[in-house]
Design a protein around this motif. Sequence first.
Motif, PDB file in Angstrom:
ATOM      1  N   VAL A  32       0.845  -0.962   0.002  1.00  0.00           N
ATOM      2  CA  VAL A  32      -0.013  -0.095   0.311  1.00  0.00           C
ATOM      3  C   VAL A  32       0.916   1.645   0.142  1.00  0.00           C
ATOM      4  CG1 VAL A  32      -2.073   1.164   0.968  1.00  0.00           C
ATOM      5  CG2 VAL A  32      -1.817  -1.656   1.350  1.00  0.00           C
ATOM      6  N   ILE A  34       1.197   5.133   0.264  1.00  0.00           N
ATOM      7  CA  ILE A  34      -0.309   5.692   1.241  1.00  0.00           C
ATOM      8  C   ILE A  34       1.184   6.678   1.673  1.00  0.00           C
ATOM      9  CG2 ILE A  34       0.063   4.598   3.395  1.00  0.00           C
ATOM     10  CD1 ILE A  34      -1.820   5.885   4.653  1.00  0.00           C
ATOM     11  N   TRP A  45       0.295   8.695  11.671  1.00  0.00           N
ATOM     12  CA  TRP A  45       0.518   7.309  10.527  1.00  0.00           C
ATOM     13  C   TRP A  45       2.153   7.309  10.872  1.00  0.00           C
ATOM     14  CZ3 TRP A  45      -3.082   4.093   9.130  1.00  0.00           C
ATOM     15  CH2 TRP A  45      -4.078   4.486   8.543  1.00  0.00           C
ATOM     16  N   VAL A  61       4.007  -1.697   3.936  1.00  0.00           N
ATOM     17  CA  VAL A  61       3.481   0.110   3.475  1.00  0.00           C
ATOM     18  C   VAL A  61       4.164   0.653   3.109  1.00  0.00           C
ATOM     19  CG1 VAL A  61       2.568   2.119   4.888  1.00  0.00           C
ATOM     20  CG2 VAL A  61       1.439  -0.107   5.259  1.00  0.00           C
ATOM     21  N   ALA A  83      -3.382   5.066  -1.281  1.00  0.00           N
ATOM     22  CA  ALA A  83      -4.319   6.585  -0.573  1.00  0.00           C
ATOM     23  C   ALA A  83      -3.227   7.278   0.206  1.00  0.00           C
ATOM     24  CB  ALA A  83      -3.783   4.952   0.673  1.00  0.00           C
ATOM     25  N   ASN A  84      -4.172   8.702   0.518  1.00  0.00           N
ATOM     26  CA  ASN A  84      -3.660   9.387   1.139  1.00  0.00           C
ATOM     27  C   ASN A  84      -4.354  10.382   2.318  1.00  0.00           C
ATOM     28  OD1 ASN A  84      -2.019  12.379   0.702  1.00  0.00           O
ATOM     29  ND2 ASN A  84      -2.934  13.021  -0.456  1.00  0.00           N
ATOM     30  N   SER A  85      -3.678  11.127   3.298  1.00  0.00           N
ATOM     31  CA  SER A  85      -4.491  11.201   3.937  1.00  0.00           C
ATOM     32  C   SER A  85      -5.304  12.906   3.716  1.00  0.00           C
ATOM     33  CB  SER A  85      -3.936  11.347   5.317  1.00  0.00           C
ATOM     34  OG  SER A  85      -4.424  10.190   6.081  1.00  0.00           O
ATOM     35  N   LEU A 214      -8.545   9.190   5.593  1.00  0.00           N
ATOM     36  CA  LEU A 214      -8.357   8.172   4.689  1.00  0.00           C
ATOM     37  C   LEU A 214      -9.058   8.122   3.858  1.00  0.00           C
ATOM     38  CD1 LEU A 214      -5.169   6.372   4.295  1.00  0.00           C
ATOM     39  CD2 LEU A 214      -6.652   4.810   5.529  1.00  0.00           C
ATOM     40  N   PHE A 216      -9.256   6.582  -0.464  1.00  0.00           N
ATOM     41  CA  PHE A 216      -8.134   5.218  -1.401  1.00  0.00           C
ATOM     42  C   PHE A 216      -8.600   5.615  -2.993  1.00  0.00           C
ATOM     43  CE2 PHE A 216      -7.034   2.636   2.293  1.00  0.00           C
ATOM     44  CZ  PHE A 216      -5.636   2.014   1.624  1.00  0.00           C
ATOM     45  N   MET A 231      -5.057  -1.313   7.234  1.00  0.00           N
ATOM     46  CA  MET A 231      -5.019  -0.064   6.918  1.00  0.00           C
ATOM     47  C   MET A 231      -5.767   0.519   8.066  1.00  0.00           C
ATOM     48  SD  MET A 231      -1.933   0.474   5.471  1.00  0.00           S
ATOM     49  CE  MET A 231      -1.867   2.649   5.547  1.00  0.00           C
TER      50      MET A 231
END
Length: 329
Positions: A32, A34, A45, A61, A83-85, A214, A216, A231
Motif C-alpha cells: 500500500v 500511502i 501514521w 506499506v 491512498a492519501n490522508s 484516509l 483510497f 490499514m
Amino acid sequence: MKRLLAAAAAALLLLAACGSTEDDAAGEPTTVRIGFSAWPGWFPWQVAQEQGLFAKNGVTVDLKYFDSYTDSLTALSTGNLDANSQTLNDTLSSVSGGAQQTIVLVNDNSTGNDQIIAKPGIDSVLELKGKTVAVEQGTVDHYLLLLALQKARLSEKDITVKPLLTDAAAAAFLAGQVDAVGAFAPFTTTALGLAGSKAIATSADFPGAIPDHLVFTADFVKDHPKEVQAMVDTWFETLAWIKANPDAAISIMAKKGGVSDADYKTYDAGTTIFAREQNLAAFESGTTPAHLDYQAKSIAQFLVKAGLVDEEPPLDGLFDPTFVKASSS
C-alpha cells in the motif's frame, strides 16, 4: 505542507492510464502506497511505521511523507499513491474533476488548529475590512477565511488577499508585512510569534467544516479490501498505542512536524482524532455537521458558490464505512 482544496486538474487526465499491473493483480497481496503531510491528525501514521504496527496487522506499506500537500493530492490522482490522508474539501474537489476516490476512515476533525490570526489592534473578523490577509489560495484556510467573512457579513471583496504558500504567509505575517494570515498547525506557531497577535477565527467556530480522512482510489478498495481493512485496523491500534505511550508518541510526531514536544502538545485540543466510535457516528447519515454526508453536501454547495468548482460532485459511493464497521479495535 499545504492542505489544498483542489488537486491539479491536469493530473486527472492521467487517471485512465493508471490501472493495475501484472504485479498488482486484483485480489493479490500488494504494498500500500500511502501519502501524508504536515498536519497533527496525520502524524499518527509515523507512529504506526516506527512501532511496526503495519507489519503487525499483516500489511506492507510504503509510507510517503510530502513536504507539499499539493504533491500528495496529485500523486493520488495520477496513480502514484494508492491512498492519501486529505481533507474532505480536497476529495470533493478531486471527485468533481473526475477522480474516483473512496473515503474509508476519518482521521480527525479540525477543532481549532486552522486559524485566522490578526495583528495587534484587530480584534474581530469584522475589523479585517480594508485589510490585507495572507493565505494560500484554495487551501482549507482560505475556505475558513471565506466562512468567517460570510459569518461577519463581509466577502472576499472587502479585504485584500495576498496569495502566499502557507509557510511563507506565516513568515510574512510574523515580519509585519500583512495584517492577518490564514494558517494551520504547525504554521500557527510561527504566526503567533508576533507579539500581541491572536486568532480571531478558528475551525472551532465551524464544527465539522474541516474533516480529514484516509482516502483510497476506488479501484484499490475494490481490488484489495484486505489491505484496506489492515490499514483501518492499524489506525485504531496506533491510537491505542499513543494513548498508552503519550510521551513517546508526542516525541515521534513532534520530530516529524519539526516542532518541540511542548509546542506539539498545544495542538491537542485543536485536532480531534477520531477513534472507532467517532468514525461510526460520522459515517451515519444525518442532518447535522457531525455527519459526513451532511457536511459533504454543505461543502459541495459552498465550493460551487465560491467558484472553486463548476458543479457539485457526485456523492454516491464516496463514503464506505465497511472497514470501520468490520474493525474490532
